[in-house]
Design a protein around this motif. Structure first.
Motif, PDB file in Angstrom:
ATOM      1  N   ARG A  37      -4.166  33.084  65.646  1.00 32.09           N
ATOM      2  CA  ARG A  37      -3.603  32.209  64.514  1.00 32.09           C
ATOM      3  C   ARG A  37      -4.445  32.613  63.000  1.00 32.09           C
ATOM      4  O   ARG A  37      -3.772  32.307  62.057  1.00 32.09           O
ATOM      5  CB  ARG A  37      -4.067  30.895  64.680  1.00 32.09           C
ATOM      6  CG  ARG A  37      -2.852  30.250  65.645  1.00 32.09           C
ATOM      7  CD  ARG A  37      -3.097  28.487  66.127  1.00 32.09           C
ATOM      8  NE  ARG A  37      -2.644  28.202  66.965  1.00 32.09           N
ATOM      9  CZ  ARG A  37      -2.516  26.856  67.344  1.00 32.09           C
ATOM     10  NH1 ARG A  37      -3.508  26.158  66.855  1.00 32.09           N
ATOM     11  NH2 ARG A  37      -1.926  26.473  68.534  1.00 32.09           N
ATOM     12  N   ASP A  38      -5.561  33.245  63.211  1.00 30.95           N
ATOM     13  CA  ASP A  38      -6.185  33.501  61.678  1.00 30.95           C
ATOM     14  C   ASP A  38      -5.512  34.549  61.158  1.00 30.95           C
ATOM     15  O   ASP A  38      -5.881  35.045  60.080  1.00 30.95           O
ATOM     16  CB  ASP A  38      -7.804  33.717  61.908  1.00 30.95           C
ATOM     17  CG  ASP A  38      -8.443  32.408  62.090  1.00 30.95           C
ATOM     18  OD1 ASP A  38      -7.751  31.375  62.175  1.00 30.95           O
ATOM     19  OD2 ASP A  38      -9.787  32.509  62.652  1.00 30.95           O
TER      20      ASP A  38
ATOM     21  N   GLU B  35       1.003  31.536  73.444  1.00 31.49           N
ATOM     22  CA  GLU B  35      -0.180  31.702  72.619  1.00 31.49           C
ATOM     23  C   GLU B  35      -1.149  32.247  73.748  1.00 31.49           C
ATOM     24  O   GLU B  35      -1.982  33.041  73.324  1.00 31.49           O
ATOM     25  CB  GLU B  35      -0.492  30.470  72.458  1.00 31.49           C
ATOM     26  CG  GLU B  35      -1.647  30.398  71.375  1.00 31.49           C
ATOM     27  CD  GLU B  35      -2.447  29.215  70.928  1.00 31.49           C
ATOM     28  OE1 GLU B  35      -1.645  28.115  71.119  1.00 31.49           O
ATOM     29  OE2 GLU B  35      -3.502  29.217  70.366  1.00 31.49           O
TER      30      GLU B  35
END
Ligand code: G3I
Length: 402
Positions: free
Chosen positions: A186-187, A236
């Motif tokens: 997610r970064d 994810e």
């Protein structure tokens, strides 16, 4: 407050005599079996026999696995029944907090090893293996590290910390979580690495620096990369698995010492995603890279939508069974640790505001939960499931098989 009559089947019928004999032949249990038979303080006496050949460590050993848990150092000192349960159930331990940077080096160069020393001494006295947790993480850092980190300092401080902490227990650790939770797709980085204080100061090389320092400090310990969110079939989780594999391949290409991957296994219910092909492929790919796998922090967050104790037990048991039945057939998996042994001492209560949690193998009164039965029965099914054709076939044998 004794618990009675859950819907979970806590009997032992799935274990054949033959399986037990095979386990007994492969391992020398005489000394610890003796310890397991020692009397438990009466107010904690379990309603069923969970010692000796009924313990989780025995069922694990029969399948060439270690079983253990994260240990609360203070409770180990002060709660005799808890210490007894650990001796009885565990063949491997990891300190929950006392080896984290903030706990062990609160001021630069001033180390506090009292708690960790006591846990290691307990383990050695009882012939239990030890894992170290954790040398490099973006959390649990003392203020002096967070405040003053520059690229030059970061390298020197990290290396010194590893030399001192891993060096102190050199030759006495089964394994070390050298780098913890470095993945965060997610970064937004292409390599999936977390935008942490370590990455910002040292770049992706910080992982390599840490692993090389750990090998130098303790050549015998299995150096482990440990992370969460690697278990279920959610998109994810697949992304996170891909990022871990990318990292492992890069480390192998660069000849960086690394021996194992820790799948934390923080599960939750209800979870519709399930466990399956993604996790199996991941385990096979790690095995192909000659990496061992440890389930390092298994527990179940049962804070959502469940009120009744029997329903919680059933849901927790079902989730643990589904996860372990997917993971354990792969021979790369060598150990299963729960993040705590009893719900009397667990981060789950505070974190999820869930005082009634049943997410560990033993409850507040040290009675076995649905989770206990689920872990035991999943251990018993390991070889049977491994022989089934739908499992991924072995690729290359693990060379280091400790
Ligand atoms: O050290 C202070 C203590 O001095 C004070 O008396 C006490 C009062 O609450 O707080 C103590 O610190 C707490 C520490 O646990 C010890 O109890 C911290 O505030 C608290 O944040 C810390 O939480 C731990 C958390 O990691 C952060 O380090 C949890 O117990 C621990 O279960 C959790 O474990 C992590 C693994 O290391 C990595 N994977 C995820 C897992 C769960 O979050």
């Amino acid at each position: 407050m004794r618990r009675r009559g859950t819907a979970i089947n806590l009997t032992n019928k799935a274990v054949s005599r033959r399986t037990m004999l095979a386990g007994a032949a492969a391992f020398t249990f005489a000394s610890w079996l003796e310890g397991c038979r020692a009397s438990v303080p009466p107010h904690h006496a379990p309603a069923m026999d969970i010692g000796g050949s009924n313990s989780l460590r025995y069922h694990a050993a029969a399948q060439q696995l270690l079983f253990g848990c994260a240990v609360n150092a203070k409770a180990l000192r002060e709660d005799a029944a808890y210490a007894h349960l650990i001796r009885q159930q565990c063949s491997i331990l990891v300190p929950e907090n006392c080896l984290k940077w903030k706990a062990v080096e609160p001021e630069q160069g001033r180390f506090r090893f009292e708690d960790a020393d006591a846990v290691v001494a307990f383990a050695e006295k009882n012939k239990i293996k030890m894992r170290g947790h954790t040398l490099v993480w973006h959390e649990a850092l003392p203020d002096w590290v967070e405040r003053g980190l520059t690229p030059t300092d970061a390298r020197a401080w990290m290396t010194a910390h590893i030399q001192n902490v891993a060096g102190r227990y050199s030759g006495r650790m089964h394994s070390w979580d050298v780098v913890n939770e470095a993945i965060a797709p997610r970064d937004g980085r292409p390599d999936g690495l977390r935008d942490s204080v370590w990455l910002r100061t040292l770049g992706p090389e910080y992982i390599e620096i840490a692993l090389r320092a750990a090998r130098a400090a303790d050549p015998a310990a299995l150096l482990t990369y440990n992370d969460w969110g690697l278990d279920d079939e959610a998109a994810e989780s697949e992304e996170r698995r891909r990022a871990v594999l990318t990292l492992m391949r890069r480390l192998r290409q660069r000849n960086v010492p690394i021996d194992a991957v820790g799948i934390q296994g923080h599960l939750y219910v209800p979870n519709q995603r399930g466990y399956g092909a993604g996790l199996r492929r991941f385990l096979a790919a790690l095995r192909e890279l000659d990496l061992q796998v440890f389930v390092t922090e298994m527990d179940v967050d049962d804070s959502r939508a469940l009120t009744d104790e029997a329903a919680r037990d059933a849901a927790v048991a079902q989730e643990i069974g589904a996860f372990l039945d997917t993971a354990l057939p792969d021979p790369a998996v060598r150990a299963v640790l729960t993040w705590g042994l009893t719900t009397h001492y667990t981060w789950l209560k505070e974190r999820y505001k869930n005082p009634a949690t049943r997410g560990l193998p033993f409850d507040d009164t040290l009675q076995p939960t649905g989770g206990f039965a689920a872990i035991r029965d999943a251990f018993d099914r390991r070889k049977i499931l491994a022989a089934k054709p739908q499992q991924v076939a072995p690729l290359t044998p693990i060379r280091k098989w400790r």
